[in-house]
Design an enzyme around this catalytic site. Structure first.
Site, PDB file in Angstrom:
ATOM      1  N   CYS A  97       0.980  -1.255   0.064  1.00 44.81           N
ATOM      2  CA  CYS A  97       0.033  -0.260  -0.100  1.00 44.81           C
ATOM      3  C   CYS A  97       0.927   1.245  -0.097  1.00 44.81           C
ATOM      4  CB  CYS A  97      -0.877  -0.001   1.298  1.00 44.81           C
ATOM      5  SG  CYS A  97      -1.816   1.722   1.444  1.00 44.81           S
ATOM      6  N   GLU A 127       3.805  -5.267   8.724  1.00 48.29           N
ATOM      7  CA  GLU A 127       3.903  -3.629   8.480  1.00 48.29           C
ATOM      8  C   GLU A 127       5.224  -3.144   9.367  1.00 48.29           C
ATOM      9  OE1 GLU A 127       0.634  -1.250   8.290  1.00 48.29           O
ATOM     10  OE2 GLU A 127       2.072   0.820   8.693  1.00 48.29           O
TER      11      GLU A 127
HETATM   12  S1  SF4 Z   1      -5.456  -0.198   6.173  1.00 49.34           S
HETATM   13 FE1  SF4 Z   1      -3.414  -0.577   5.373  1.00 49.34          FE
HETATM   14  S2  SF4 Z   1      -3.774  -1.178   3.109  1.00 49.34           S
HETATM   15 FE2  SF4 Z   1      -5.630  -0.080   3.865  1.00 49.34          FE
HETATM   16  S3  SF4 Z   1      -5.393   2.162   3.229  1.00 49.34           S
HETATM   17 FE3  SF4 Z   1      -4.518   1.742   5.287  1.00 49.34          FE
HETATM   18  S4  SF4 Z   1      -2.630   1.376   5.222  1.00 49.34           S
HETATM   19 FE4  SF4 Z   1      -3.215   0.956   3.148  1.00 49.34          FE
END
Ligand code: SF4
Length: 289
Positions: A97, A127
């Site tokens: 992401c 993460e």
């Molecule tokens: S929850 Fe995780 S994958 Fe979803 S927008 Fe937020 S950072 Fe990105």
């Protein structure tokens, strides 16, 4: 007895993007074995469906053979893992992401400028593992107030955090850090992602309207766990389930107003299955959020 499907809930853009990337890879590389390094997103149903389509999930980079396709999950990977795969004879597809990438970039930027990083997060989450590996000697991971003293003794600090934390607790922790250490700074734009904070705000808003919450999401999904945690902290009875069948008659006993939400990695059809069960098996009335 009534229930409300609260909004926003469910898939965020980062999860949608990662799943589209996996779908495209499956359609495109039919002659190659597809591996996903770590869970593509933390949701049991999604992972099982991809396994059924032939994807192999791995946490061991040495297991991926030459010629394969490897997809990085939405949570990102460490620089070491990234470069290991980039230097092998295989196809790398990156589904990280971009809001997670932003935190990786912040670590690089601020450590280069001589800051010590305080990273608020769960050190065992995929993460956090990837982000901390950007500069392990220049980062102190803080999960609770008790960890703050471990970061003492540096000249200046930048406070970063995991994207899916409890926004209310994180704010409190940031204030405590700023009051305990000198020369503490924060990034110009928020690290807790908009999808996470919007879902948490919605839970807060509905907590005084209902007496119980069902959160659809997996037990290892950080943002799903936080939705349960926040509803409980506001006095509601709350449960986190992967799917409708895990909600029992005993749990529903005495509940007159129920809120249903879903973590950012939970598919909407699981929410609709639950709504159907509540209406048809338990006689709840569905009302608009
Ligand atoms: S929850 Fe995780 S994958 Fe979803 S927008 Fe937020 S950072 Fe990105």
């Amino acid at each position: 007895m009534k229930f409300i499907l609260i909004e926003p809930r469910g898939f965020c853009f980062g999860v949608k993007n990662a799943l589209e990337i996996a779908d495209t890879a499956l359609a495109e590389y039919t002659d190659r074995q597809i591996y996903i390094y770590n869970e593509i997103v933390h949701n049991k149903t999604i992972v099982n469906r991809l396994k059924a389509r032939g994807v192999i999930f791995t946490q061991n980079h040495l297991e991926v053979p030459d010629g394969a396709v490897v997809i990085f999950s939405a949570h990102g990977v460490s620089p070491k893992i990234r470069s290991f795969f980039m230097n092998k004879n295989l196809m790398v597809v990156d589904a990280t992401c971009h809001l997670v990438e932003k935190v990786h970039a912040e670590v690089q930027k601020y450590t280069n400028k001589g800051y010590h990083i305080i990273y608020i997060g769960n050190p065992s989450h995929d993460e956090a593992i990837g982000v901390v590996a950007e500069a392990p000697d220049q980062i102190t991971v803080v999960q609770t107030e008790a960890d703050i003293d471990k970061a003492a003794g540096y000249e200046k600090y930048m406070v970063l955090n995991q994207t899916t934390l409890n926004m209310f607790d994180t704010e409190e922790l940031r204030n405590i850090i700023a009051s305990r250490l000198n020369n503490v700074e924060f990034p110009k734009t928020e690290d807790i992602c908009f999808a996470t904070s919007a879902r948490q705000q919605a839970v807060k808003e509905y907590a005084d309207k209902c007496d119980a919450f069902i959160v659809i999401g997996s037990a290892n999904s950080s943002n799903s766990k936080k939705l349960k945690e926040i509803s409980e902290s506001l006095g509601a009875k709350s449960v986190l389930v992967d799917e409708a069948s895990e909600v029992t008659k005993e749990w529903l006993k005495g509940v007159s107003c129920l809120c249903v939400t879903a973590g950012a990695s939970a598919p909407e059809y699981l929410v609709q299955d639950l709504a159907k069960m509540l209406r048809e098996e338990y006689g709840f009335e569905q009302i608009d959020g």
